[in-house]
Design a protein around this motif. Structure first.
Motif, PDB file in Angstrom:
ATOM      1  N   THR A  89      -4.478 -29.201  -5.786  1.00 24.57           N
ATOM      2  CA  THR A  89      -3.344 -29.720  -5.033  1.00 24.57           C
ATOM      3  C   THR A  89      -2.205 -30.000  -5.996  1.00 24.57           C
ATOM      4  O   THR A  89      -2.417 -30.126  -7.212  1.00 24.57           O
ATOM      5  CB  THR A  89      -3.729 -30.987  -4.256  1.00 24.57           C
ATOM      6  OG1 THR A  89      -2.684 -31.333  -3.339  1.00 24.57           O
ATOM      7  CG2 THR A  89      -3.976 -32.165  -5.188  1.00 24.57           C
ATOM      8  N   HIS A  97      -4.554 -36.502   0.401  1.00 24.72           N
ATOM      9  CA  HIS A  97      -3.646 -37.041   1.406  1.00 24.72           C
ATOM     10  C   HIS A  97      -2.848 -38.210   0.834  1.00 24.72           C
ATOM     11  O   HIS A  97      -1.616 -38.287   1.012  1.00 24.72           O
ATOM     12  CB  HIS A  97      -4.445 -37.485   2.631  1.00 24.72           C
ATOM     13  CG  HIS A  97      -3.598 -37.794   3.828  1.00 24.72           C
ATOM     14  ND1 HIS A  97      -3.199 -36.834   4.729  1.00 24.72           N
ATOM     15  CD2 HIS A  97      -3.050 -38.974   4.256  1.00 24.72           C
ATOM     16  CE1 HIS A  97      -2.460 -37.396   5.670  1.00 24.72           C
ATOM     17  NE2 HIS A  97      -2.354 -38.682   5.406  1.00 24.72           N
ATOM     18  N   ARG A  98      -3.535 -39.099   0.139  1.00 25.43           N
ATOM     19  CA  ARG A  98      -2.856 -40.268  -0.433  1.00 25.43           C
ATOM     20  C   ARG A  98      -1.901 -39.864  -1.555  1.00 25.43           C
ATOM     21  O   ARG A  98      -0.845 -40.475  -1.734  1.00 25.43           O
ATOM     22  CB  ARG A  98      -3.880 -41.284  -0.923  1.00 25.43           C
ATOM     23  CG  ARG A  98      -4.577 -42.029   0.223  1.00 25.43           C
ATOM     24  CD  ARG A  98      -5.728 -42.907  -0.284  1.00 25.43           C
ATOM     25  NE  ARG A  98      -5.302 -43.838  -1.311  1.00 25.43           N
ATOM     26  CZ  ARG A  98      -4.638 -44.979  -1.066  1.00 25.43           C
ATOM     27  NH1 ARG A  98      -4.350 -45.323   0.182  1.00 25.43           N
ATOM     28  NH2 ARG A  98      -4.295 -45.772  -2.056  1.00 25.43           N
ATOM     29  N   ALA A 122      -0.191 -37.066  -1.656  1.00 29.04           N
ATOM     30  CA  ALA A 122       1.004 -36.567  -0.971  1.00 29.04           C
ATOM     31  C   ALA A 122       1.851 -37.723  -0.453  1.00 29.04           C
ATOM     32  O   ALA A 122       3.094 -37.713  -0.571  1.00 29.04           O
ATOM     33  CB  ALA A 122       0.602 -35.645   0.172  1.00 29.04           C
ATOM     34  N   GLU A 123       1.211 -38.720   0.126  1.00 29.23           N
ATOM     35  CA  GLU A 123       1.948 -39.894   0.613  1.00 29.23           C
ATOM     36  C   GLU A 123       2.665 -40.603  -0.532  1.00 29.23           C
ATOM     37  O   GLU A 123       3.814 -41.060  -0.381  1.00 29.23           O
ATOM     38  CB  GLU A 123       0.987 -40.864   1.303  1.00 29.23           C
ATOM     39  CG  GLU A 123       0.464 -40.380   2.651  1.00 29.23           C
ATOM     40  CD  GLU A 123      -0.461 -41.396   3.296  1.00 29.23           C
ATOM     41  OE1 GLU A 123      -0.506 -41.431   4.541  1.00 29.23           O
ATOM     42  OE2 GLU A 123      -1.145 -42.143   2.557  1.00 29.23           O
ATOM     43  N   ILE A 150       5.542 -32.967  -0.955  1.00 23.01           N
ATOM     44  CA  ILE A 150       4.085 -32.812  -0.936  1.00 23.01           C
ATOM     45  C   ILE A 150       3.631 -31.562  -1.682  1.00 23.01           C
ATOM     46  O   ILE A 150       2.444 -31.414  -1.963  1.00 23.01           O
ATOM     47  CB  ILE A 150       3.542 -32.776   0.507  1.00 23.01           C
ATOM     48  CG1 ILE A 150       4.131 -31.600   1.303  1.00 23.01           C
ATOM     49  CG2 ILE A 150       3.834 -34.100   1.198  1.00 23.01           C
ATOM     50  CD1 ILE A 150       3.569 -31.481   2.712  1.00 23.01           C
ATOM     51  N   LYS A 200      -1.971 -28.231   3.677  1.00 22.49           N
ATOM     52  CA  LYS A 200      -1.057 -29.367   3.779  1.00 22.49           C
ATOM     53  C   LYS A 200      -0.270 -29.400   5.082  1.00 22.49           C
ATOM     54  O   LYS A 200       0.735 -30.106   5.195  1.00 22.49           O
ATOM     55  CB  LYS A 200      -0.106 -29.352   2.580  1.00 22.49           C
ATOM     56  CG  LYS A 200      -0.832 -29.621   1.261  1.00 22.49           C
ATOM     57  CD  LYS A 200       0.114 -29.834   0.112  1.00 22.49           C
ATOM     58  CE  LYS A 200      -0.643 -30.253  -1.136  1.00 22.49           C
ATOM     59  NZ  LYS A 200       0.245 -30.520  -2.273  1.00 22.49           N
ATOM     60  N   ASP A 221      -0.973 -30.828   7.790  1.00 26.10           N
ATOM     61  CA  ASP A 221      -0.981 -32.136   8.448  1.00 26.10           C
ATOM     62  C   ASP A 221       0.003 -33.113   7.814  1.00 26.10           C
ATOM     63  O   ASP A 221       0.238 -34.197   8.355  1.00 26.10           O
ATOM     64  CB  ASP A 221      -2.394 -32.735   8.449  1.00 26.10           C
ATOM     65  CG  ASP A 221      -2.928 -33.003   7.055  1.00 26.10           C
ATOM     66  OD1 ASP A 221      -2.398 -32.420   6.083  1.00 26.10           O
ATOM     67  OD2 ASP A 221      -3.881 -33.789   6.922  1.00 26.10           O
ATOM     68  N   MET A 222       0.616 -32.742   6.667  1.00 30.83           N
ATOM     69  CA  MET A 222       1.583 -33.627   6.023  1.00 30.83           C
ATOM     70  C   MET A 222       3.033 -33.174   6.253  1.00 30.83           C
ATOM     71  O   MET A 222       3.963 -33.844   5.806  1.00 30.83           O
ATOM     72  CB  MET A 222       1.316 -33.682   4.517  1.00 30.83           C
ATOM     73  CG  MET A 222       0.031 -34.394   4.130  1.00 30.83           C
ATOM     74  SD  MET A 222       0.053 -36.155   4.608  1.00 30.83           S
ATOM     75  CE  MET A 222       1.428 -36.771   3.633  1.00 30.83           C
ATOM     76  N   ALA A 230       5.259 -35.731   8.035  1.00 33.74           N
ATOM     77  CA  ALA A 230       5.602 -36.883   7.207  1.00 33.74           C
ATOM     78  C   ALA A 230       6.779 -36.574   6.293  1.00 33.74           C
ATOM     79  O   ALA A 230       7.615 -37.441   6.027  1.00 33.74           O
ATOM     80  CB  ALA A 230       4.387 -37.310   6.382  1.00 33.74           C
ATOM     81  N   GLU A 231       6.861 -35.341   5.801  1.00 33.18           N
ATOM     82  CA  GLU A 231       7.978 -34.993   4.920  1.00 33.18           C
ATOM     83  C   GLU A 231       9.226 -34.598   5.695  1.00 33.18           C
ATOM     84  O   GLU A 231      10.340 -34.973   5.325  1.00 33.18           O
ATOM     85  CB  GLU A 231       7.592 -33.859   3.972  1.00 33.18           C
ATOM     86  CG  GLU A 231       8.757 -33.396   3.111  1.00 33.18           C
ATOM     87  CD  GLU A 231       8.361 -32.623   1.877  1.00 33.18           C
ATOM     88  OE1 GLU A 231       9.253 -32.003   1.259  1.00 33.18           O
ATOM     89  OE2 GLU A 231       7.172 -32.622   1.507  1.00 33.18           O
TER      90      GLU A 231
END
Length: 458
Positions: free
Chosen positions: A337, A397-398, A400-401, A410, A420, A422-423, A426-427
């Motif tokens: 990642t 996941h964390r 990326a957050e 991310i 990615k 699912d993120m 969020a971005e």
């Protein structure tokens, strides 16, 4: 499944360059990362833009999914045919079409790899600088907006593509951009396609920016007492305007992996690998300037390499980071990642990643193109161990957050693919709506690389 009528049309166009054998489907369903195998229903090897257009017209009419396939070096599963359909293997479209040395550019087909391109350019005194490590295809690099070790000086693939030829979902062929260095006309379709991961069109030709081979090149290595010191050294180097061509961070776990995989014999401490390009005098000045900065942060073991074979060995070891991570993790799978953050927050992000992996009991390496704030984590896992898989998923996941919280992104290099999706909300927030509208306009039947990049609508 692909309808028999479509298979018949494809066979008429391609002959033995269409395969439905289990062996070919299996080869094209694999990936370097942790994603499960995903076999296409058939594999096609086009040789011309006209053939790609004919293939897409046939698939569009029947709603058959089409997934482009380059060198299969992506780490987020972009090339996997997760909904079956046709795999479009672009490897036979691998020619250097033209070189315009006076304009510092060339035109290539998408299946040409970056190493082969630079071999063919050797006599011109020019080179293509974008180096993601793997010998990726240039079409795949553009589709995933690749970066790499030289981005800090030469930019990413985004900065080095001038024009494209693209086949849209219905078979329409378009050209975007030109060999001119700038334009103020219309929407920037070239950069819309770059990073679209094969979801908006199939790239069939690229015009690339080239650079002069530097007169002198020197590589350097040094070690630091801890990761924070190494990263702080990088930050000051960049902020000082020192024109490094490469500046790579390796944490102590990554160094241990290199020792296992390549018998590197390095002290197991965080390291920086660097390279300087320019005139002989300029390179010497850059190296001296960096050495002075590094000394402020406790660097030791400063070593320089000017011979081509020594520099090649150093970067070959760096490019084997994925396999070195495998060696460190006992040859289990690697969940790779990456994130990218503003340079001022880089030390905070890297130290957080190290601490979080340790808290979760995970074996993780860190290596990064830290000159532009991008770093990668290679986390070992056994796919059969559900608890470990859950912890790795929590970590990625964390991470990326955390990157978003620090004002970053991310992914600075690997892209989105499967891993990615699912993120993305969020971005990008409500901008996802605009992305979906573009996708619907260019690919109304959703046949191009379905299941990638954009998350499903709730």
């Amino acid at each position: 499944m692909i309808p028999d009528t479509v298979l018949a049309e494809l066979r008429a166009a391609l002959g033995d360059r269409l395969s439905t054998t289990d062996a070919e489907r299996a080869v094209h369903g694999r990936n370097e990362a942790y994603h499960p195998e995903a076999r296409p229903d058939a594999v096609a090897w086009p040789e011309t833009t006209g053939e790609v257009s004919r293939i897409l017209r046939a698939c569009h009419g029947a709603g058959v999914p089409v997934t482009a396939y380059g060198a299969a070096s992506s780490l987020e599963g972009q090339h996997l045919a997760v909904r079956g359909g046709l795999c479009l293997d672009m490897s036979r479209m691998g020619r250097l079409l033209s070189v315009r040395a006076e304009d510092l550019c060339c035109t290539v087909q998408p299946g040409l790899t970056r190493k082969r391109l630079n071999e063919e350019l050797r006599a011109t005194g020019l080179f293509f600088p974008v180096d993601p490590g793997a010998d990726a295809s240039l079409g795949g690099m553009a589709a995933t907006r690749a970066s790499g070790t030289t981005a800090v000086r030469y930019g990413t693939i985004r900065d080095n593509v001038l024009a494209l030829e693209v086949v849209l979902a219905d078979g329409t062929v378009i050209r975007t951009g030109s060999a001119a260095r700038k334009s103020s006309t219309g929407y920037d379709l070239t950069h819309l396609m770059i990073g679209s991961e094969g979801t908006l069109g199939i790239i069939t030709e690229l015009t690339l920016r080239l650079h002069g081979v530097p007169e002198a090149v020197t590589a350097a290595t040094c070690r630091f007492p801890d990761v924070a010191s190494a990263v702080d050294c990088v930050i000051l180097t960049i902020q000082s305007g020192l024109p490094v061509a490469r500046i790579e961070l390796l944490d102590q776990n990554m160094v241990r992996g290199f020792n296992l995989h390549s018998d590197a014999g390095l002290p197991e401490l965080p390291h920086l690998f660097l390279e300087f390009h320019g005139t002989a005098a300029g390179v010497a000045e850059q190296a001296d300037g960096f050495a002075a900065i590094a000394k402020e942060f406790g660097a030791e073991g400063m070593a320089f390499a000017t011979r081509t074979e020594d520099r090649s060995a150093l970067w070959a070891m760096r490019h084997d980071a994925h396999y070195a991570s495998l060696a460190l993790g006992g040859n289990r799978r690697i969940w790779a990642t990456d994130v990218c953050v503003p340079i001022s927050r880089l030390a905070e992000a890297v130290v957080w990643a190290q601490d979080e992996a340790a808290r979760l009991g995970l074996t993780s390496t860190i290596v990064g193109h830290v000159g532009d704030g991008n770093f990668h984590c290679g986390v070992s896992l056994s796919p059969e161990d559900r608890d470990e898989v859950a912890r790795v998923h929590d970590f990625t996941h964390r991470l990326a957050e955390q990157a978003l919280a620090l004002g970053g992104t991310i992914s600075g290099e690997h892209g989105i693919g499967l891993g990615k999706r699912d993120m993305m909300a969020a971005e990008h927030g409500t901008a996802l709506g605009a992305m979906r509208a573009i996708k619907a306009a260019l690919d109304p039947k959703g046949i191009l690389n379905p299941g990638k990049l954009l998350p499903e609508e709730a």
